[in-house]
Design an enzyme around this catalytic site. Structure first.
Site, PDB file in Angstrom:
ATOM      1  N   ASP A  28       1.001  -1.378   0.332  1.00 51.95           N
ATOM      2  CA  ASP A  28      -0.276   0.274  -0.320  1.00 51.95           C
ATOM      3  C   ASP A  28       1.228   1.004   0.083  1.00 51.95           C
ATOM      4  OD1 ASP A  28      -2.429   2.213   0.815  1.00 51.95           O
ATOM      5  OD2 ASP A  28      -3.864   0.250   1.048  1.00 51.95           O
ATOM      6  N   SER A  81      -6.814   3.788  -2.294  1.00 49.07           N
ATOM      7  CA  SER A  81      -7.062   2.590  -2.075  1.00 49.07           C
ATOM      8  C   SER A  81      -8.621   1.713  -2.402  1.00 49.07           C
ATOM      9  CB  SER A  81      -7.066   1.984  -0.662  1.00 49.07           C
ATOM     10  OG  SER A  81      -5.304   2.354   0.194  1.00 49.07           O
ATOM     11  N   HIS A 140     -11.888  10.857  -0.398  1.00 51.58           N
ATOM     12  CA  HIS A 140     -13.626  10.676  -0.160  1.00 51.58           C
ATOM     13  C   HIS A 140     -14.276  11.753  -0.320  1.00 51.58           C
ATOM     14  CE1 HIS A 140     -11.874   7.764   2.887  1.00 51.58           C
ATOM     15  NE2 HIS A 140     -10.824   8.251   2.737  1.00 51.58           N
ATOM     16  N   ARG A 170      -4.871  14.969   5.289  1.00 50.08           N
ATOM     17  CA  ARG A 170      -3.673  13.485   5.330  1.00 50.08           C
ATOM     18  C   ARG A 170      -4.300  13.502   3.679  1.00 50.08           C
ATOM     19  NH1 ARG A 170      -3.745   8.564   7.892  1.00 50.08           N
ATOM     20  NH2 ARG A 170      -3.896   6.435   7.006  1.00 50.08           N
ATOM     21  N   ASP A 171      -5.111  13.844   2.661  1.00 50.66           N
ATOM     22  CA  ASP A 171      -5.497  14.350   1.004  1.00 50.66           C
ATOM     23  C   ASP A 171      -4.361  15.166   1.035  1.00 50.66           C
ATOM     24  OD1 ASP A 171      -6.633  11.516   1.366  1.00 50.66           O
ATOM     25  OD2 ASP A 171      -7.892  11.913   1.730  1.00 50.66           O
ATOM     26  N   ARG A 206     -10.046  14.072  10.790  1.00 52.53           N
ATOM     27  CA  ARG A 206     -11.121  12.841  10.360  1.00 52.53           C
ATOM     28  C   ARG A 206     -10.241  11.390  11.106  1.00 52.53           C
ATOM     29  NH1 ARG A 206      -8.499  11.725   4.384  1.00 52.53           N
ATOM     30  NH2 ARG A 206      -8.769   9.943   5.046  1.00 52.53           N
ATOM     31  N   ARG A 213     -12.062   3.044   9.804  1.00 55.66           N
ATOM     32  CA  ARG A 213     -12.778   2.386   9.572  1.00 55.66           C
ATOM     33  C   ARG A 213     -12.355   0.861   9.885  1.00 55.66           C
ATOM     34  NH1 ARG A 213      -8.845   3.652   4.240  1.00 55.66           N
ATOM     35  NH2 ARG A 213      -6.616   2.927   5.260  1.00 55.66           N
ATOM     36  N   ARG A 286     -16.622   8.474  -1.131  1.00 57.22           N
ATOM     37  CA  ARG A 286     -15.825   6.754  -0.509  1.00 57.22           C
ATOM     38  C   ARG A 286     -16.359   6.036   0.427  1.00 57.22           C
ATOM     39  NH1 ARG A 286      -9.234   5.577  -0.146  1.00 57.22           N
ATOM     40  NH2 ARG A 286      -9.782   4.382   1.627  1.00 57.22           N
ATOM     41  N   ALA A 287     -16.694   4.680   0.533  1.00 50.91           N
ATOM     42  CA  ALA A 287     -17.448   3.607   1.404  1.00 50.91           C
ATOM     43  C   ALA A 287     -16.810   3.764   2.354  1.00 50.91           C
ATOM     44  CB  ALA A 287     -17.658   2.067   0.107  1.00 50.91           C
ATOM     45  N   ASP A 288     -15.211   2.896   2.499  1.00 55.61           N
ATOM     46  CA  ASP A 288     -14.679   2.735   3.822  1.00 55.61           C
ATOM     47  C   ASP A 288     -15.068   3.272   4.848  1.00 55.61           C
ATOM     48  OD1 ASP A 288     -12.984   4.339   2.900  1.00 55.61           O
ATOM     49  OD2 ASP A 288     -11.190   2.856   2.970  1.00 55.61           O
ATOM     50  N   ARG A 289     -14.768   4.592   5.006  1.00 56.50           N
ATOM     51  CA  ARG A 289     -14.345   5.012   6.064  1.00 56.50           C
ATOM     52  C   ARG A 289     -16.108   6.009   6.459  1.00 56.50           C
ATOM     53  NH1 ARG A 289      -9.520   5.804   8.940  1.00 56.50           N
ATOM     54  NH2 ARG A 289      -7.918   5.627   6.814  1.00 56.50           N
ATOM     55  N   LYS A 361      -6.432  -2.052   6.624  1.00 57.25           N
ATOM     56  CA  LYS A 361      -6.146  -2.605   5.467  1.00 57.25           C
ATOM     57  C   LYS A 361      -7.162  -3.543   4.912  1.00 57.25           C
ATOM     58  CE  LYS A 361      -4.120   0.872   3.985  1.00 57.25           C
ATOM     59  NZ  LYS A 361      -4.387   2.073   2.942  1.00 57.25           N
ATOM     60  N   ASP A 430       2.352   3.016   2.889  1.00 55.05           N
ATOM     61  CA  ASP A 430       0.661   3.946   3.502  1.00 55.05           C
ATOM     62  C   ASP A 430       0.621   4.558   4.353  1.00 55.05           C
ATOM     63  OD1 ASP A 430      -1.163   5.594   1.621  1.00 55.05           O
ATOM     64  OD2 ASP A 430      -2.248   4.642   3.295  1.00 55.05           O
ATOM     65  N   HIS A 434       1.405   8.158   5.432  1.00 54.23           N
ATOM     66  CA  HIS A 434       0.493  10.193   5.624  1.00 54.23           C
ATOM     67  C   HIS A 434       0.204  10.208   6.969  1.00 54.23           C
ATOM     68  CE1 HIS A 434      -2.840   9.204   2.788  1.00 54.23           C
ATOM     69  NE2 HIS A 434      -2.877   7.719   3.089  1.00 54.23           N
ATOM     70  N   ASP A 471      -0.749  -0.543  -4.953  1.00 51.71           N
ATOM     71  CA  ASP A 471      -2.325   0.524  -5.326  1.00 51.71           C
ATOM     72  C   ASP A 471      -1.976   2.464  -5.877  1.00 51.71           C
ATOM     73  OD1 ASP A 471      -2.063   1.117  -2.372  1.00 51.71           O
ATOM     74  OD2 ASP A 471      -3.947   1.314  -2.301  1.00 51.71           O
ATOM     75  N   HIS A 472      -0.961   2.283  -4.662  1.00 49.30           N
ATOM     76  CA  HIS A 472      -0.931   4.139  -5.800  1.00 49.30           C
ATOM     77  C   HIS A 472       0.194   4.510  -4.801  1.00 49.30           C
ATOM     78  CE1 HIS A 472      -1.887   4.732  -1.229  1.00 49.30           C
ATOM     79  NE2 HIS A 472      -2.779   4.102  -2.013  1.00 49.30           N
ATOM     80  N   HIS A 501      -1.078  10.636  -1.404  1.00 50.97           N
ATOM     81  CA  HIS A 501      -1.037  10.175  -1.908  1.00 50.97           C
ATOM     82  C   HIS A 501      -0.372  10.648  -3.339  1.00 50.97           C
ATOM     83  CE1 HIS A 501      -4.422   7.243  -0.945  1.00 50.97           C
ATOM     84  NE2 HIS A 501      -3.601   7.322   0.432  1.00 50.97           N
TER      85      HIS A 501
HETATM   86  O1  LIG Z   1      -7.116   6.348   4.909  1.00 51.89           O
HETATM   87  C1  LIG Z   1      -7.574   6.747   3.620  1.00 51.89           C
HETATM   88  O2  LIG Z   1      -8.771   6.422   4.221  1.00 51.89           O
HETATM   89  C2  LIG Z   1      -6.858   7.454   2.537  1.00 51.89           C
HETATM   90  C3  LIG Z   1      -6.305   8.241   2.234  1.00 51.89           C
HETATM   91  O3  LIG Z   1      -7.419   9.173   2.176  1.00 51.89           O
HETATM   92  O4  LIG Z   1      -5.989   5.880   2.204  1.00 51.89           O
HETATM   93  P1  LIG Z   1      -6.526   5.353   1.786  1.00 51.89           P
HETATM   94  O5  LIG Z   1      -6.226   5.448   0.072  1.00 51.89           O
HETATM   95  O6  LIG Z   1      -4.586   4.042   1.570  1.00 51.89           O
HETATM   96  O7  LIG Z   1      -6.629   3.554   2.220  1.00 51.89           O
HETATM   97 MN   LIG Z   2      -3.795   2.764  -0.576  1.00 55.42          MN
HETATM   98 MN   LIG Z   3      -3.539   5.694   2.577  1.00 54.04          MN
END
Ligand SMILES: O=C(O)[C@@H](CO)OP(=O)(O)O
Ligand SMILES: [Mn+2]
Ligand SMILES: [Mn+2]
Length: 559
Positions: A28, A81, A140, A170-171, A206, A213, A286-289, A361, A430, A434, A471-472, A501
Site C-alpha cells: 500500500d 486504495s 473521500h 491527509r489527502d 477525520r 474504518r 468513498r465507502a470505507d470510512r 487495510k 501508506d 500519511h 495500489d498507488h 498519496h
Molecule cells: O486513509 C485513507 O482513507 C486514504 C487516504 O485518505 O488512504 P488509502 O486510500 O490508502 O486507504
Molecule cells: Mn492505499
Molecule cells: Mn493511503
C-alpha cells in the site's frame, strides 16, 4: 452474463498451467520515483524490492495507478486504495464515485433520485445535516461537490442546513483545513443572505472523529456521534474558523487528529444537534470510512457504543457504501456497478483463495477487491484473515505495524497447500507515509520489504508464482513540490511535508519457480495500469481472463 454456472467458466489458458500457488502482494502506498532524500522507499533498506527491479523489463515494470487509469475524473487525481483495489480486483476501469457524483450534480439528476426525495421530505419542518470530509483531496469527498450540494439543497427547499465538517490534512496539506472552512463559511453566509438558516454545527479531525474504518476503533465514531447528534464535545466555539485555528494550537495538534468541537450560540447552546424529523446526508463518496457511521445512523439494533439518543431521521449516503449490506438503504447517487470481479470468477472456477491484511487495510483486499462487497463468495473455498491493528496510535509510533504478522500468516497459508491464491495488503508505506514522519516511513518501508521476503521465500518453497505490486504512490514522495519538482518551503523556511498519496506509477514484478520460462511482460502495453493486473494473475492461475477485462500484461514466448 447469466447466473448459470457455465457463465462463470473461464477458458483454459493455452500455454500456462493450472495448480500453481499464486501470491498477489499489494504494497500500500508504494510508488516509483527518483531516489532522493524525501523518497522514503529509496532511502530505506529494501533489498527484496530492489532485487525484483533487476528483472526489468521482462519481469518488472511500472503501471499507472492514478487518474483515468483507475476511473477518477482527471489525470490530476492521485490514486487511492478504494479505486486502486477496485481496479486490481475487477480487471476493468469503472467510473468511480467522484466522477459519478460530478455527473449527477452537473446534470441535476442528483435532485431527481429517490435518495434526495427521501431527505427532502424533512425540509419543511426539519434541518438538513451534511456530514463529511471538508477537503478537495478527491479521495473521500470534494469541497466543490459540497458547495454545489448546499446550493442545490437550498434551491430545492432546504430552509435550515447544518454542516458537520471533518478536517483532512491527509489527502491535502496539514493546515489547509482553515482555508476550506473559510470557503465553506463564505458559502453559508451567502445562503443566509438568501434566507436559509445555514451554519456549521460541529467538527473534528477525520482520524479522531467519525472516519474510522473496518471497525478498528468505534470510539472514533462515537466522538463524532456525540458532537454531531448529541451536540456534545469537549470544545465549544461560536465560530468554526476560530475553532480550527485554536484547536490547531494545542500541542501536537494537526488537521487529521483535531479534537471534536461543537458550535454554540450566545447562550452556549449547540446550534445543530441532529433531532427527530431531521434529514442527514453523509457527503463522502468513498465507502470505507463512512460505513461505520452509516451503521450507527441507520441500524435499529446497534451495540457498538451507547448512542444515548437515536433521532428519527431520513438518512441518505452520497452513495450506497456497501453493496452486500445495502448500506445505507437510501443514497443520492448510484455507486459504480462493479460486477464479475476476478475474485468471484476464480472462486467459481474452484480457485481456493486466502486474503489477509491487518484491520486498517483488511477491507482493501476483501471488500474493495470484491467490488465494495462484504462477505465471501464461497465460504468453503475462501478464507479471509484479519490481523488486529493497533488502535489509538498514529502509525509513526510503530512503523513496523503488523507487516511481520501478515507475512507469517500468509507464509503459513502458502505452506499449508490449502490455497491457490493468497493475496495480501502490506500497509506500512501508506499508513506511516500519511503521518508525514519521514524517519518512521523509512522504517516502515523496510518492514514492508521484510514482509515481502517472507512471502516470497514461502512461494519459493512450494514452487509457486508471485505478483508484487502496489495500489498507488505515497511513501516515495514525502514533500510538496512545485511544478518543476522542487521541494516547497513554508514561510518559516521549513519543507512542506506531503502526507498524501501521489500520482506516481507503481511497480509490478512477477516471478517465482512456478513461472514457466518464456513468460514476460508484453511491450505493447506501455500505458498499462492497475486494471490490467487481474487478467495477468488469472493467466498465472492457468485461465484466460473474460474478454471484457483489460488485457493481460504478460505474454508467453517460446524458450
Ligand atoms: O486513509 C485513507 O482513507 C486514504 C487516504 O485518505 O488512504 P488509502 O486510500 O490508502 O486507504
Ligand atoms: Mn492505499
Ligand atoms: Mn493511503
Amino acid at each position: 452474463m447469466g447466473s448459470s454456472g457455465d457463465a462463470w467458466k473461464l477458458k483454459d489458458h493455452p500455454k500456462l498451467p493450472k495448480g500453481k500457488t499464486v501470491a498477489v502482494i499489494v504494497l500500500d502506498g508504494w510508488g516509483e520515483a527518483k531516489p532522493n532524500e524525501y523518497n522514503a522507499i529509496s532511502v530505506a533498506e529494501t533489498p527484496v524490492m530492489d532485487s525484483l527491479k533487476k528483472g526489468a523489463p521482462e519481469h518488472w515494470r511500472l503501471i499507472k495507478a492514478h487518474g483515468n487509469a483507475v476511473g477518477l475524473p482527471t489525470e490530476d487525481d492521485m490514486g487511492n486504495s478504494e479505486v486502486g483495489h477496485n481496479a486490481l480486483g475487477a480487471g476493468r476501469i469503472f467510473a468511480q464515485g467522484a466522477k459519478l457524483v460530478d455527473l449527477a450534480l452537473a446534470s441535476g439528476k442528483i435532485y431527481e433520485g429517490e435518495g434526495f426525495k427521501y431527505v427532502k421530505e424533512c425540509f419543511e419542518k426539519g434541518t438538513l445535516h451534511l456530514i463529511g470530509l471538508l477537503s478537495d483531496g478527491g479521495v473521500h469527498s470534494r469541497l466543490d461537490q459540497v458547495q454545489l450540494l448546499l446550493k442545490g439543497a437550498a434551491q430545492h427547499g432546504a430552509k435550515r442546513i447544518r454542516v458537520h465538517a471533518l478536517t483532512d490534512g491527509r489527502d491535502v496539506l496539514d493546515g489547509s483545513s482553515v482555508g476550506f472552512m473559510e470557503t465553506l463559511e463564505n458559502d453559508l453566509a451567502k445562503l443566509r443572505e438568501q434566507g436559509v438558516d445555514a451554519r456549521v454545527a460541529s467538527g473534528g479531525g477525520r482520524m479522531y472523529v467519525t472516519m474510522d474504518r473496518y471497525e478498528n476503533d468505534w470510539d472514533v465514531v462515537k466522538r463524532g456521534w456525540d458532537a454531531q447528534v448529541l451536540g456534545e464535545a469537549p470544545h465549544k466555539f461560536k465560530d468554526p474558523v476560530e475553532a480550527i485555528k485554536k484547536l490547531r494550537q494545542e500541542p501536537n495538534a494537526n488537521d487529521q487528529y483535531l479534537a471534536p468541537f461543537v458550535i454554540v450560540d450566545d447562550n452556549g447552546k449547540p446550534v445543530g444537534p441532529i433531532l427527530d424529523g431531521d434529514a442527514v446526508v453523509t457527503f463522502n463518496f468513498r465507502a470505507d470510512r463512512m460505513v461505520m457511521l452509516a451503521k450507527a445512523l441507520e441500524y435499529e439494533n446497534f451495540d457498538k457504543f451507547d448512542r444515548v439518543r437515536v433521532p428519527k431521521i431520513h438518512y441518505a449516503g452520497m452513495l450506497q457504501y456497501d453493496g452486500e449490506l445495502k448500506l445505507p438503504s437510501k443514497y443520492l447517487v448510484s455507486p459504480p456497478e462493479i460486477d464479475r470481479t476476478s475474485g468471484e470468477y476464480l472462486v467459481r472456477n474452484g480457485v481456493r483463495t486466502f486474503a489477509c491484511s491487518e484491520t486498517v487495510k483488511f477491507g482493501h483486499v476483501t471488500f474493495f477487491w470484491n467490488g465494495n462487497r462484504s462477505g465471501y463468495f464461497d465460504e468453503k473455498l475462501e478464507e479471509y484473515v484479519e490481523i488486529p491493528s493497533d488502535s489509538g496510535i498514529t502509525f509513526n509510533v510503530k512503523p513496523k505495524m503488523k507487516a511481520l504478522e501478515i507475512a507469517e500468516r500468509t507464509r503459513d497459508a502458502i505452506l499449508s497447500g490449502k490455497f491457490d491464491q493468497v493475496r495480501v495488503n502490506i500497509p506500512n508505506g501508506d499508513m506511516v507515509g500519511h503521518t508525514g514522519d519521514i524517519k518512521a516511513t523509512i522504517e516502515a518501508c523496510k518492514a514492508a520489504d521484510d514482509g515481502v521476503k517472507m512471502i516470497l521465500d514461502a512461494i519459493e518453497q512450494v514452487g509457486g508464482i508471485y505478483v508484487v505490486t502496489a495500489d498507488h504512490g505515497n511513501a516515495e514522495d514525502m514533500v510538496k513540490r512545485n511544478k518543476k519538482g522542487e521541494p516547497l518551503l513554508d514561510k518559516n523556511g521549513n519543507i512542506q511535508i506531503l502526507t498524501s498519496h501521489t500520482c506516481e506509477p507503481v511497480p509490478i514484478a512477477i516471478g517465482g519457480p512456478g513461472l514457466i520460462p518464456g513468460v514476460r511482460f508484453r511491450k505493447d502495453l506501455p500505458t498499462g495500469g492497475l486494471a490490467n493486473v487481474a487478467s495477468t494473475f488469472m493467466n498465472l492461475h492457468g485461465y484466460e481472463a473474460p474478454s471484457d477485462y483489460e488485457p493481460t500484461l504478460i505474454e508467453v514466448v517460446d524458450k
